[in-house]
Design a protein around this motif. Sequence first.
Motif, PDB file in Angstrom:
ATOM      1  N   UNK A  12      -7.308  -7.811  -1.279  1.00  0.00           N
ATOM      2  CA  UNK A  12      -7.117  -6.656  -0.396  1.00  0.00           C
ATOM      3  C   UNK A  12      -5.627  -6.500  -0.118  1.00  0.00           C
ATOM      4  N   UNK A  13      -5.019  -5.445  -0.643  1.00  0.00           N
ATOM      5  CA  UNK A  13      -3.573  -5.219  -0.471  1.00  0.00           C
ATOM      6  C   UNK A  13      -3.316  -4.588   0.890  1.00  0.00           C
ATOM      7  N   UNK A  14      -3.572  -5.338   1.926  1.00  0.00           N
ATOM      8  CA  UNK A  14      -3.623  -4.752   3.264  1.00  0.00           C
ATOM      9  C   UNK A  14      -2.887  -5.565   4.304  1.00  0.00           C
ATOM     10  N   UNK A  15      -1.888  -6.362   3.908  1.00  0.00           N
ATOM     11  CA  UNK A  15      -1.313  -7.264   4.911  1.00  0.00           C
ATOM     12  C   UNK A  15      -0.590  -6.528   6.044  1.00  0.00           C
ATOM     13  N   UNK A  16      -0.021  -5.363   5.775  1.00  0.00           N
ATOM     14  CA  UNK A  16       0.646  -4.632   6.856  1.00  0.00           C
ATOM     15  C   UNK A  16      -0.349  -4.208   7.937  1.00  0.00           C
ATOM     16  N   UNK A  17      -1.490  -3.683   7.518  1.00  0.00           N
ATOM     17  CA  UNK A  17      -2.509  -3.263   8.472  1.00  0.00           C
ATOM     18  C   UNK A  17      -3.112  -4.464   9.195  1.00  0.00           C
ATOM     19  N   UNK A  53      -6.900 -10.635 -10.676  1.00  0.00           N
ATOM     20  CA  UNK A  53      -6.839 -10.287 -12.092  1.00  0.00           C
ATOM     21  C   UNK A  53      -5.576  -9.458 -12.366  1.00  0.00           C
ATOM     22  N   UNK A  54      -5.165  -9.330 -13.636  1.00  0.00           N
ATOM     23  CA  UNK A  54      -3.919  -8.602 -13.944  1.00  0.00           C
ATOM     24  C   UNK A  54      -3.866  -7.206 -13.333  1.00  0.00           C
ATOM     25  N   UNK A  55      -5.002  -6.507 -13.305  1.00  0.00           N
ATOM     26  CA  UNK A  55      -4.974  -5.134 -12.789  1.00  0.00           C
ATOM     27  C   UNK A  55      -4.609  -5.078 -11.307  1.00  0.00           C
ATOM     28  N   UNK A  56      -4.853  -6.152 -10.584  1.00  0.00           N
ATOM     29  CA  UNK A  56      -4.497  -6.167  -9.161  1.00  0.00           C
ATOM     30  C   UNK A  56      -2.987  -6.211  -8.939  1.00  0.00           C
ATOM     31  N   UNK A  78       2.032  -1.685  -6.600  1.00  0.00           N
ATOM     32  CA  UNK A  78       1.862  -1.782  -5.140  1.00  0.00           C
ATOM     33  C   UNK A  78       1.357  -3.148  -4.699  1.00  0.00           C
ATOM     34  N   UNK A  79       1.802  -4.196  -5.378  1.00  0.00           N
ATOM     35  CA  UNK A  79       1.344  -5.552  -5.047  1.00  0.00           C
ATOM     36  C   UNK A  79       2.295  -6.258  -4.087  1.00  0.00           C
ATOM     37  N   UNK A  80       3.555  -5.804  -3.978  1.00  0.00           N
ATOM     38  CA  UNK A  80       4.563  -6.515  -3.215  1.00  0.00           C
ATOM     39  C   UNK A  80       4.594  -6.070  -1.757  1.00  0.00           C
ATOM     40  N   UNK A  81       4.775  -7.054  -0.859  1.00  0.00           N
ATOM     41  CA  UNK A  81       4.963  -6.739   0.560  1.00  0.00           C
ATOM     42  C   UNK A  81       6.240  -5.922   0.754  1.00  0.00           C
ATOM     43  N   UNK A  82       6.265  -5.154   1.831  1.00  0.00           N
ATOM     44  CA  UNK A  82       7.437  -4.343   2.145  1.00  0.00           C
ATOM     45  C   UNK A  82       8.497  -5.237   2.792  1.00  0.00           C
ATOM     46  N   UNK A  83       9.428  -5.708   1.985  1.00  0.00           N
ATOM     47  CA  UNK A  83      10.469  -6.620   2.464  1.00  0.00           C
ATOM     48  C   UNK A  83      11.671  -6.533   1.546  1.00  0.00           C
ATOM     49  N   UNK A  84      12.843  -6.377   2.150  1.00  0.00           N
ATOM     50  CA  UNK A  84      14.071  -6.346   1.352  1.00  0.00           C
ATOM     51  C   UNK A  84      14.281  -7.672   0.634  1.00  0.00           C
ATOM     52  N   UNK A  85      13.890  -8.792   1.271  1.00  0.00           N
ATOM     53  CA  UNK A  85      14.080 -10.103   0.650  1.00  0.00           C
ATOM     54  C   UNK A  85      13.331 -10.185  -0.676  1.00  0.00           C
ATOM     55  N   UNK A 120       8.002 -10.502 -10.669  1.00  0.00           N
ATOM     56  CA  UNK A 120       7.601 -11.832 -10.195  1.00  0.00           C
ATOM     57  C   UNK A 120       6.221 -11.810  -9.537  1.00  0.00           C
ATOM     58  N   UNK A 121       5.430 -10.790  -9.860  1.00  0.00           N
ATOM     59  CA  UNK A 121       4.103 -10.664  -9.259  1.00  0.00           C
ATOM     60  C   UNK A 121       3.254 -11.930  -9.385  1.00  0.00           C
TER      61      UNK A 121
END
Length: 492
Positions: A61-66, A134-137, A141-148, A181-182
């Motif tokens: 679930x790509x939902x860490x911000x929420x 899996x690769x498709x995940x 849009x897999x990366x967290x919103x972070x400049x680092x 680097x996913x």
Amino acid sequence: MGEDVKRTTYERVDRQEYRRKVQLCLDVFETMLAQSSFDFDRPLTGMEIECNLVDDDYQPAMANQDVLAAIADPAYQTELGAYNIEFNVPPRALGGHTSVQLEDEVRASLNAAESQANADGAHIVMIGILPTLMPEHLASDWMSQSARYAALNESIFNARGEDIHIDIDGPEPLAMTSADIAPESACTSMQLHLQVSPDDFAANWNAAQVLAGPQLALGANSPFFFGHQLWAETRIELFAQSTDTRPDELITQGVRPRVWFGERWITSIFDLFEENVRYFPSLLPEVSDEDPAAELAADRTPHLAELRLHNGTVYRWNRPVYDVVAGKPHLRVENRVLPAGPTVIDMLANSAFYYGMLRTLSEDDRPVWTKMEFAAAQRNFIESARHGMRAHLYWPGLGTVSTEALVIDELLPMAYAGLDRWGVAAEVRDRLLGVIEGRARAGRNGAEWQVSTVRALEKRGLTRPAALAEMLRRYCGHMHSNEPVHGWEVPE
């Protein structure tokens, strides 16, 4: 998540100034080790737990911000992947009944976070690698919103000049390439911290290196990646390859990797920071306004921002940490060997084994590392990552023995003695190390349970993706029960 940065790209002048500042910080740090008063009178332990998020079908679930907004607790932070979060456990002393209180607090916090995550259709999973990933995940849009994280991705690929190659052997070998680097985001761990004095740092770090193999054999929990069964703790090799800044030519020349076990026993924490500066170019050349020499001359504690940031981009399995709290400097050994999970009680048992062994080994009159080549400790580490509970490990005076024999006959008595020296209550000590003994005798850690369960489900006719999802559903049920993994049932 580490120190954040303000930029994602850097110029040549930034790297030149950063190099100067890092060297200045190193010189000031050397002076501090000789002259300054470090905080270690009441040694504290700490823990960080990296977790995954899944939906109701046990897919990422790509939902860490929420989810983090819903949890609304500063103890929870982002990690590299949008399906990752990190839980930071407040530091505390080790003695007495602390571990009982810690278990209650961690379970209560994670249960509360799980309830908040459920409102966004997500569930929290503590596991080394999410088996349904899996690769498709990781396609977008897999990366967290972070400049680092954006800056790290940019810097690693600028250094490599080509795609990352992932090539991991095992029962079902995997070979692939990645344009970012996913794959690193798949690796979630539990990190253990121990505050120590400058004089005691080397002995504790050396002991932690010796322990890395047995730790991993007992705690492996990452046998699947992208649907392939690979190593018992695939996370070790995947993390190493997915952050490798070296093209093949530099590997052939013997250039050291950013994910590094090390190559020698040390005599001072300075050895490790000096190696970092000597061997590794900057990945995040962010320059602070602090003049560390002027701060020290004014009898203030320098933060050494550049040295700390650089240290955070050299991924040692046992990392040195310099930090400043309430204006006073302290040093820590950060143990990054173990995966997350499977349960809170399993993780606390792993930590009790680690802290007990560390105390005994570091205080030995004739330390084990004086009787053991550094390369032998590294071989134990890789053997344990590959084979987990089935690993055969070298120990001075014993030769090469099974994990069960080494843990039961040699290491557990030392862990008991070490926890006694820490002042851990006998009933707490016995319960936690009893989990380690049960796991060693049963030969079942998280990796063993995952593989056995998937095989049993496939025999029933489930496809690999369906078997992985069903295994993860059962895993989550056991995880919430807090029953140690060696007692989990495997379907017939």
